[in-house]
Design an enzyme around this catalytic site. Structure first.
Site, PDB file in Angstrom:
ATOM      1  N   SER A   2      13.247   2.124   5.079  1.00 12.59           N
ATOM      2  CA  SER A   2      13.794   0.825   5.490  1.00 12.59           C
ATOM      3  C   SER A   2      13.828   0.639   7.004  1.00 12.59           C
ATOM      4  O   SER A   2      14.768   0.045   7.544  1.00 12.59           O
ATOM      5  CB  SER A   2      15.179   0.611   4.874  1.00 12.59           C
ATOM      6  OG  SER A   2      15.079   0.589   3.463  1.00 12.59           O
ATOM      7  N   GLY A  26      12.185   1.650   0.538  1.00 10.96           N
ATOM      8  CA  GLY A  26      11.920   0.333  -0.052  1.00 10.96           C
ATOM      9  C   GLY A  26      13.155  -0.424  -0.502  1.00 10.96           C
ATOM     10  O   GLY A  26      13.043  -1.378  -1.274  1.00 10.96           O
ATOM     11  N   LYS A  37       0.851   2.131   1.655  1.00 10.94           N
ATOM     12  CA  LYS A  37       1.002   2.275   0.205  1.00 10.94           C
ATOM     13  C   LYS A  37      -0.174   1.538  -0.471  1.00 10.94           C
ATOM     14  O   LYS A  37      -1.307   1.743  -0.066  1.00 10.94           O
ATOM     15  CB  LYS A  37       2.377   1.772  -0.238  1.00 10.94           C
ATOM     16  CG  LYS A  37       3.486   2.459   0.580  1.00 10.94           C
ATOM     17  CD  LYS A  37       4.853   2.271   0.033  1.00 10.94           C
ATOM     18  CE  LYS A  37       5.846   3.019   0.938  1.00 10.94           C
ATOM     19  NZ  LYS A  37       7.195   3.007   0.423  1.00 10.94           N
ATOM     20  N   ASN A  72       2.556   3.512   6.717  1.00  9.55           N
ATOM     21  CA  ASN A  72       2.138   3.875   5.358  1.00  9.55           C
ATOM     22  C   ASN A  72       1.962   2.590   4.540  1.00  9.55           C
ATOM     23  O   ASN A  72       2.943   2.005   4.084  1.00  9.55           O
ATOM     24  CB  ASN A  72       3.205   4.792   4.726  1.00  9.55           C
ATOM     25  CG  ASN A  72       2.909   5.105   3.271  1.00  9.55           C
ATOM     26  OD1 ASN A  72       1.823   4.809   2.770  1.00  9.55           O
ATOM     27  ND2 ASN A  72       3.878   5.696   2.572  1.00  9.55           N
ATOM     28  N   GLY A 101       7.072   1.809   5.827  1.00 11.15           N
ATOM     29  CA  GLY A 101       6.395   1.521   4.561  1.00 11.15           C
ATOM     30  C   GLY A 101       6.083   0.047   4.389  1.00 11.15           C
ATOM     31  O   GLY A 101       5.157  -0.494   4.987  1.00 11.15           O
ATOM     32  N   HIS A 135       5.229  12.574  -0.634  1.00  8.36           N
ATOM     33  CA  HIS A 135       5.989  11.314  -0.659  1.00  8.36           C
ATOM     34  C   HIS A 135       6.742  11.193  -1.988  1.00  8.36           C
ATOM     35  O   HIS A 135       6.197  11.513  -3.049  1.00  8.36           O
ATOM     36  CB  HIS A 135       5.053  10.122  -0.468  1.00  8.36           C
ATOM     37  CG  HIS A 135       5.808   8.878  -0.103  1.00  8.36           C
ATOM     38  ND1 HIS A 135       6.538   8.174  -1.022  1.00  8.36           N
ATOM     39  CD2 HIS A 135       5.998   8.255   1.088  1.00  8.36           C
ATOM     40  CE1 HIS A 135       7.134   7.151  -0.416  1.00  8.36           C
ATOM     41  NE2 HIS A 135       6.815   7.183   0.866  1.00  8.36           N
ATOM     42  N   GLU A 140      12.813  11.328   4.782  1.00  7.99           N
ATOM     43  CA  GLU A 140      12.895  10.037   4.092  1.00  7.99           C
ATOM     44  C   GLU A 140      13.948  10.131   2.992  1.00  7.99           C
ATOM     45  O   GLU A 140      13.633  10.598   1.881  1.00  7.99           O
ATOM     46  CB  GLU A 140      11.552   9.684   3.431  1.00  7.99           C
ATOM     47  CG  GLU A 140      10.429   9.396   4.382  1.00  7.99           C
ATOM     48  CD  GLU A 140       9.371   8.483   3.763  1.00  7.99           C
ATOM     49  OE1 GLU A 140       9.162   7.401   4.284  1.00  7.99           O
ATOM     50  OE2 GLU A 140       8.780   8.846   2.737  1.00  7.99           O
TER      51      GLU A 140
HETATM   52  P1  13P Z   1       9.942   1.417   3.367  1.00  8.40           P
HETATM   53  O1  13P Z   1       9.734   1.300   4.876  1.00  8.40           O
HETATM   54  O2  13P Z   1       9.338   0.304   2.598  1.00  8.40           O
HETATM   55  O3  13P Z   1      11.380   1.655   3.064  1.00  8.40           O
HETATM   56  O4  13P Z   1       9.162   2.717   2.915  1.00  8.40           O
HETATM   57  C1  13P Z   1       9.339   3.902   3.580  1.00  8.40           C
HETATM   58  C2  13P Z   1       8.272   4.817   3.183  1.00  8.40           C
HETATM   59  O5  13P Z   1       8.119   5.123   2.009  1.00  8.40           O
HETATM   60  C3  13P Z   1       7.375   5.338   4.232  1.00  8.40           C
HETATM   61  O6  13P Z   1       6.568   6.361   3.748  1.00  8.40           O
END
Ligand code: 13P
Length: 233
Positions: free
Chosen positions: A196, A160, A10, A8, A217, A88, A154
């Protein structure tokens, strides 16, 4: 069943970085099912040039054209997009997406034959036994068949932050959710974990009982990290 790895992106990657990313990911050698979810503006570059499956990060639930700034299931389908992320937490926080909206997006994705990747999770101060069934019930309203849905667990506090639950805790929650859905739908759900995930912890996470993959992410647009992730599985 092949393990699923969802990247993802983002809001990351600039235009001049995209070709290098596509070329290098095309060279990856893996048995996993990789799904890349770039920013909408790069979807066509990816569907035309990437060897991996492509997902969108969002989609509108209405196919009527009069929705400025939105993207429909028909448009995604016409581009060759196969998956869409729905629910999400960043969209819940940024755009106040309600359970009803997530439910409508899910229904529309299934109608359009786009595989939904449905995110759900609890925050650190919430009890997953209370929160997750409620959340899933609202997202899955009027949906009778979960065969084509990927459920992405999640935990909100893990997105994040660099903090994630222990593998035992993930296993406990995944097993709880899996049983909950299996009793309701008479079908084992396809469950993946996100929050993470890094090249250092992916091996342990992806091999937890009941987990069929991960959604990555922040580091998923960093090609060197992606290469390490694939090597470490
Ligand atoms: P991170 O891997 O940055 O923690 O994000 C996870 C995420 O939101 C995947 O959709």
């Amino acid at each position: 069943m092949k393990k699923m790895i969802v990247f993802n992106h983002k809001m990351s990657l600039l235009y001049d970085e995209v070709y290098n990313y596509i070329t290098r990911t095309n060279n990856l050698d893996t048995d996993c099912n990789i799904i890349i979810c770039p920013s909408n503006i790069y979807l066509e570059l990816f569907t035309n040039n990437s060897e991996w499956s492509i997902g969108a990060q969002n989609m509108y639930y209405n196919i009527d054209e009069n929705h400025t700034g939105e993207i429909s299931s028909l448009q995604l389908k016409a581009l060759g997009v196969e998956y869409v992320i729905v629910g999400h937490n960043e969209r819940i926080v940024d755009f106040n997406e309600s359970g009803r909206i997530i439910n409508l997006k899910l229904i529309e994705a299934l109608d359009a034959n786009i595989f939904p990747i449905l995110c759900f999770g609890e925050d650190a101060d919430e009890d997953y036994r209370e929160k997750l069934p409620q959340l899933l019930d609202s997202y899955l309203k009027d949906i009778l068949n979960i065969d084509f849905i990927t459920f992405a667990y999640e935990p909100i506090y893990a997105i994040g932050t660099g903090v994630h639950p222990s593998t035992d805790k993930i296993k406990e929650i995944i097993s709880f959710v899996s049983n909950y859905l299996e009793v309701k739908y008479h079908k084992k759900p396809n469950l993946i974990y996100g929050g993470s995930v890094t090249s250092s912890n992916i091996y342990d996470i992806i091999n937890i009982d009941g987990i069929n993959g991960v959604i990555v992410g922040k580091i998923s647009s960093d090609i060197r990290e992606v290469e390490k992730i694939i090597n470490n599985i």
